[in-house]
Design a protein around this motif. Structure first.
Motif, PDB file in Angstrom:
ATOM      1  N   ILE A  93       0.878  -1.166   0.000  1.00 10.34           N
ATOM      2  CA  ILE A  93       0.000   0.000   0.000  1.00 10.34           C
ATOM      3  C   ILE A  93       0.917   1.218   0.000  1.00 10.34           C
ATOM      4  CG2 ILE A  93      -1.763   1.297   1.257  1.00 10.34           C
ATOM      5  CD1 ILE A  93      -2.597  -1.409   2.543  1.00 10.34           C
ATOM      6  N   PHE A  94       0.756   2.084  -0.988  1.00 11.96           N
ATOM      7  CA  PHE A  94       1.586   3.276  -1.151  1.00 11.96           C
ATOM      8  C   PHE A  94       0.679   4.469  -0.910  1.00 11.96           C
ATOM      9  CE2 PHE A  94       3.856   6.675  -3.044  1.00 11.96           C
ATOM     10  CZ  PHE A  94       5.134   6.279  -3.398  1.00 11.96           C
ATOM     11  N   MET A  95       0.862   5.157   0.222  1.00 11.31           N
ATOM     12  CA  MET A  95      -0.060   6.251   0.529  1.00 11.31           C
ATOM     13  C   MET A  95       0.632   7.459   1.115  1.00 11.31           C
ATOM     14  SD  MET A  95      -2.193   4.502   3.681  1.00 11.31           S
ATOM     15  CE  MET A  95      -3.401   5.804   3.715  1.00 11.31           C
ATOM     16  N   ALA A  96      -0.042   8.578   1.036  1.00  7.62           N
ATOM     17  CA  ALA A  96       0.482   9.849   1.522  1.00  7.62           C
ATOM     18  C   ALA A  96       0.203  10.022   3.002  1.00  7.62           C
ATOM     19  CB  ALA A  96      -0.155  10.997   0.744  1.00  7.62           C
ATOM     20  N   SER A  97       0.990  10.896   3.613  1.00  3.13           N
ATOM     21  CA  SER A  97       0.761  11.286   4.997  1.00  3.13           C
ATOM     22  C   SER A  97       1.066  12.763   5.133  1.00  3.13           C
ATOM     23  CB  SER A  97       1.660  10.494   5.946  1.00  3.13           C
ATOM     24  OG  SER A  97       1.518  10.977   7.268  1.00  3.13           O
ATOM     25  N   HIS A  98       0.257  13.444   5.919  1.00  3.44           N
ATOM     26  CA  HIS A  98       0.507  14.862   6.186  1.00  3.44           C
ATOM     27  C   HIS A  98       1.674  15.053   7.138  1.00  3.44           C
ATOM     28  CE1 HIS A  98      -2.911  16.507   4.052  1.00  3.44           C
ATOM     29  NE2 HIS A  98      -3.602  15.491   4.483  1.00  3.44           N
ATOM     30  N   GLY A  99       2.041  13.994   7.847  1.00  4.11           N
ATOM     31  CA  GLY A  99       3.181  14.083   8.751  1.00  4.11           C
ATOM     32  C   GLY A  99       2.890  14.827  10.035  1.00  4.11           C
ATOM     33  N   ARG A 100       1.619  14.877  10.423  1.00  5.25           N
ATOM     34  CA  ARG A 100       1.290  15.552  11.688  1.00  5.25           C
ATOM     35  C   ARG A 100       1.850  14.747  12.851  1.00  5.25           C
ATOM     36  NH1 ARG A 100      -3.855  15.979   8.938  1.00  5.25           N
ATOM     37  NH2 ARG A 100      -4.124  18.125   8.248  1.00  5.25           N
ATOM     38  N   ARG A 101       2.374  15.465  13.815  1.00  2.00           N
ATOM     39  CA  ARG A 101       2.958  14.810  14.978  1.00  2.00           C
ATOM     40  C   ARG A 101       2.386  15.416  16.241  1.00  2.00           C
ATOM     41  NH1 ARG A 101       9.058  13.615  13.085  1.00  2.00           N
ATOM     42  NH2 ARG A 101       8.469  13.188  10.973  1.00  2.00           N
ATOM     43  N   GLY A 102       2.697  14.791  17.319  1.00  2.00           N
ATOM     44  CA  GLY A 102       2.306  15.329  18.617  1.00  2.00           C
ATOM     45  C   GLY A 102       0.806  15.367  18.794  1.00  2.00           C
ATOM     46  N   ILE A 103       0.345  16.393  19.479  1.00  3.73           N
ATOM     47  CA  ILE A 103      -1.070  16.482  19.832  1.00  3.73           C
ATOM     48  C   ILE A 103      -1.961  16.666  18.615  1.00  3.73           C
ATOM     49  CG2 ILE A 103      -1.151  18.960  20.282  1.00  3.73           C
ATOM     50  CD1 ILE A 103      -2.812  16.273  22.454  1.00  3.73           C
ATOM     51  N   SER A 104      -1.491  17.399  17.590  1.00  2.00           N
ATOM     52  CA  SER A 104      -2.331  17.585  16.406  1.00  2.00           C
ATOM     53  C   SER A 104      -2.547  16.256  15.686  1.00  2.00           C
ATOM     54  CB  SER A 104      -1.732  18.612  15.447  1.00  2.00           C
ATOM     55  OG  SER A 104      -0.516  18.157  14.917  1.00  2.00           O
TER      56      SER A 104
ATOM     57  N   VAL B 267      -4.009   2.767   8.937  1.00  5.57           N
ATOM     58  CA  VAL B 267      -3.618   1.712   7.993  1.00  5.57           C
ATOM     59  C   VAL B 267      -2.337   1.047   8.483  1.00  5.57           C
ATOM     60  CG1 VAL B 267      -2.830   1.202   5.646  1.00  5.57           C
ATOM     61  CG2 VAL B 267      -4.807   2.698   6.001  1.00  5.57           C
ATOM     62  N   LEU B 268      -1.363   1.854   8.891  1.00  2.82           N
ATOM     63  CA  LEU B 268      -0.104   1.302   9.412  1.00  2.82           C
ATOM     64  C   LEU B 268      -0.346   0.388  10.605  1.00  2.82           C
ATOM     65  CD1 LEU B 268       2.165   4.455   9.201  1.00  2.82           C
ATOM     66  CD2 LEU B 268       2.623   2.265   8.080  1.00  2.82           C
ATOM     67  N   THR B 269      -1.267   0.777  11.458  1.00  2.00           N
ATOM     68  CA  THR B 269      -1.542   0.027  12.673  1.00  2.00           C
ATOM     69  C   THR B 269      -2.282  -1.277  12.410  1.00  2.00           C
ATOM     70  OG1 THR B 269      -1.667   2.100  13.904  1.00  2.00           O
ATOM     71  CG2 THR B 269      -2.638   0.185  14.945  1.00  2.00           C
ATOM     72  N   HIS B 270      -3.195  -1.271  11.448  1.00  2.00           N
ATOM     73  CA  HIS B 270      -4.085  -2.421  11.255  1.00  2.00           C
ATOM     74  C   HIS B 270      -3.739  -3.327  10.075  1.00  2.00           C
ATOM     75  CE1 HIS B 270      -6.537   0.290  13.755  1.00  2.00           C
ATOM     76  NE2 HIS B 270      -6.962  -0.828  14.284  1.00  2.00           N
ATOM     77  N   SER B 271      -2.922  -2.874   9.152  1.00  4.36           N
ATOM     78  CA  SER B 271      -2.649  -3.652   7.945  1.00  4.36           C
ATOM     79  C   SER B 271      -1.574  -4.708   8.166  1.00  4.36           C
ATOM     80  CB  SER B 271      -2.201  -2.721   6.817  1.00  4.36           C
ATOM     81  OG  SER B 271      -1.894  -3.467   5.657  1.00  4.36           O
ATOM     82  N   THR B 272      -1.795  -5.861   7.576  1.00  2.00           N
ATOM     83  CA  THR B 272      -0.755  -6.892   7.545  1.00  2.00           C
ATOM     84  C   THR B 272       0.053  -6.799   6.246  1.00  2.00           C
ATOM     85  OG1 THR B 272      -2.308  -8.492   6.595  1.00  2.00           O
ATOM     86  CG2 THR B 272      -2.076  -8.466   9.002  1.00  2.00           C
ATOM     87  N   ILE B 273      -0.420  -5.960   5.328  1.00  5.00           N
ATOM     88  CA  ILE B 273       0.267  -5.716   4.060  1.00  5.00           C
ATOM     89  C   ILE B 273       1.244  -4.562   4.286  1.00  5.00           C
ATOM     90  CG2 ILE B 273      -0.063  -4.955   1.664  1.00  5.00           C
ATOM     91  CD1 ILE B 273      -2.913  -6.194   1.893  1.00  5.00           C
ATOM     92  N   PRO B 274       2.461  -4.641   3.773  1.00  3.61           N
ATOM     93  CA  PRO B 274       3.413  -3.530   3.949  1.00  3.61           C
ATOM     94  C   PRO B 274       2.850  -2.214   3.419  1.00  3.61           C
ATOM     95  CG  PRO B 274       4.522  -5.435   3.017  1.00  3.61           C
ATOM     96  CD  PRO B 274       3.046  -5.747   3.015  1.00  3.61           C
ATOM     97  N   VAL B 275       3.220  -1.129   4.109  1.00  2.00           N
ATOM     98  CA  VAL B 275       2.755   0.206   3.749  1.00  2.00           C
ATOM     99  C   VAL B 275       3.965   1.106   3.530  1.00  2.00           C
ATOM    100  CG1 VAL B 275       1.372   2.207   4.460  1.00  2.00           C
ATOM    101  CG2 VAL B 275       0.666  -0.111   5.151  1.00  2.00           C
ATOM    102  N   LEU B 276       4.018   1.770   2.386  1.00  2.00           N
ATOM    103  CA  LEU B 276       5.059   2.742   2.107  1.00  2.00           C
ATOM    104  C   LEU B 276       4.390   4.104   2.227  1.00  2.00           C
ATOM    105  CD1 LEU B 276       7.659   2.587  -0.707  1.00  2.00           C
ATOM    106  CD2 LEU B 276       6.585   4.729  -0.087  1.00  2.00           C
ATOM    107  N   VAL B 277       4.916   4.945   3.109  1.00  2.00           N
ATOM    108  CA  VAL B 277       4.319   6.251   3.377  1.00  2.00           C
ATOM    109  C   VAL B 277       5.124   7.331   2.663  1.00  2.00           C
ATOM    110  CG1 VAL B 277       3.640   7.924   5.151  1.00  2.00           C
ATOM    111  CG2 VAL B 277       3.443   5.459   5.607  1.00  2.00           C
ATOM    112  N   TYR B 278       4.424   8.124   1.836  1.00  2.00           N
ATOM    113  CA  TYR B 278       5.042   9.225   1.116  1.00  2.00           C
ATOM    114  C   TYR B 278       4.700  10.530   1.804  1.00  2.00           C
ATOM    115  CZ  TYR B 278       5.999  12.594  -2.551  1.00  2.00           C
ATOM    116  OH  TYR B 278       6.466  13.672  -3.254  1.00  2.00           O
ATOM    117  N   ARG B 279       5.736  11.325   2.136  1.00  2.00           N
ATOM    118  CA  ARG B 279       5.507  12.643   2.748  1.00  2.00           C
ATOM    119  C   ARG B 279       6.262  13.698   1.985  1.00  2.00           C
ATOM    120  NH1 ARG B 279       6.476  12.674   9.045  1.00  2.00           N
ATOM    121  NH2 ARG B 279       8.216  13.750   8.216  1.00  2.00           N
TER     122      ARG B 279
END
Length: 147
Positions: free
Chosen positions: A113-124, A135-147
């Motif tokens: 799975i190739f997907m985007a991320s806004h890269g929000r961190r911390g409380i936001s 998706v990262l937490t629940h998927s058994t399929i590898p995930v490539l995150v593009y930021r």
């Protein structure tokens, strides 16, 4: 290594950047792509005294959502075609986009799975939540995150 990549897209600028990068990645690796769009379900309506409900509203909602998803997926497929990368498109309706993304990847037998991320961190990031994080937490399929 990867032969079939699912690329979720919602038409946002960040998502479109990920689509372009996924196309380049697929071209470099010889993989094929499935572009995916999660369509929102019709919102649950709660009725009260004097509530007015047009019986055609759900159908119009679904037609509009399907049209928007089709346009988003067609634009991604056009870019892939121009790059000579094999692709298909898929849209599923779900109240939980992350679950729909995972289901689509499983249904299409994707190995990434190739997907985007806004890269929000911390409380936001915690407060806003993140479909990518889910998706990262629940998927058994590898995930490539593009930021």
């Amino acid at each position: 290594m990867f032969k079939h990549i699912l690329v979720p897209t919602d038409g946002s600028p960040l998502s479109l950047a990920a689509v372009s990068r996924a196309i380049a990645f697929a071209r470099e690796t010889g993989a094929r792509l499935t572009f995916f769009c999660a369509e929102p379900a019709f919102p649950t309506m709660y009725y009260g005294v004097g509530a007015i409900f047009d019986a055609h509203t759900p159908a119009r909602f679904h037609e509009e959502v399907a049209r928007v998803a089709h346009d988003i997926l067609a634009a991604a497929a056009k870019l892939a075609g121009e790059a000579r990368v094999e692709c298909t498109t898929l849209a599923l309706t779900s109240d939980q986009p992350y679950a729909a993304i995972i289901a689509a990847a499983e249904r299409q037998a994707c190995d990434l799975i190739f997907m985007a991320s806004h890269g929000r961190r911390g409380i936001s990031g915690l407060l806003l939540g993140s479909e990518t994080h889910k998706v990262l937490t629940h998927s058994t399929i590898p995930v490539l995150v593009y930021r």
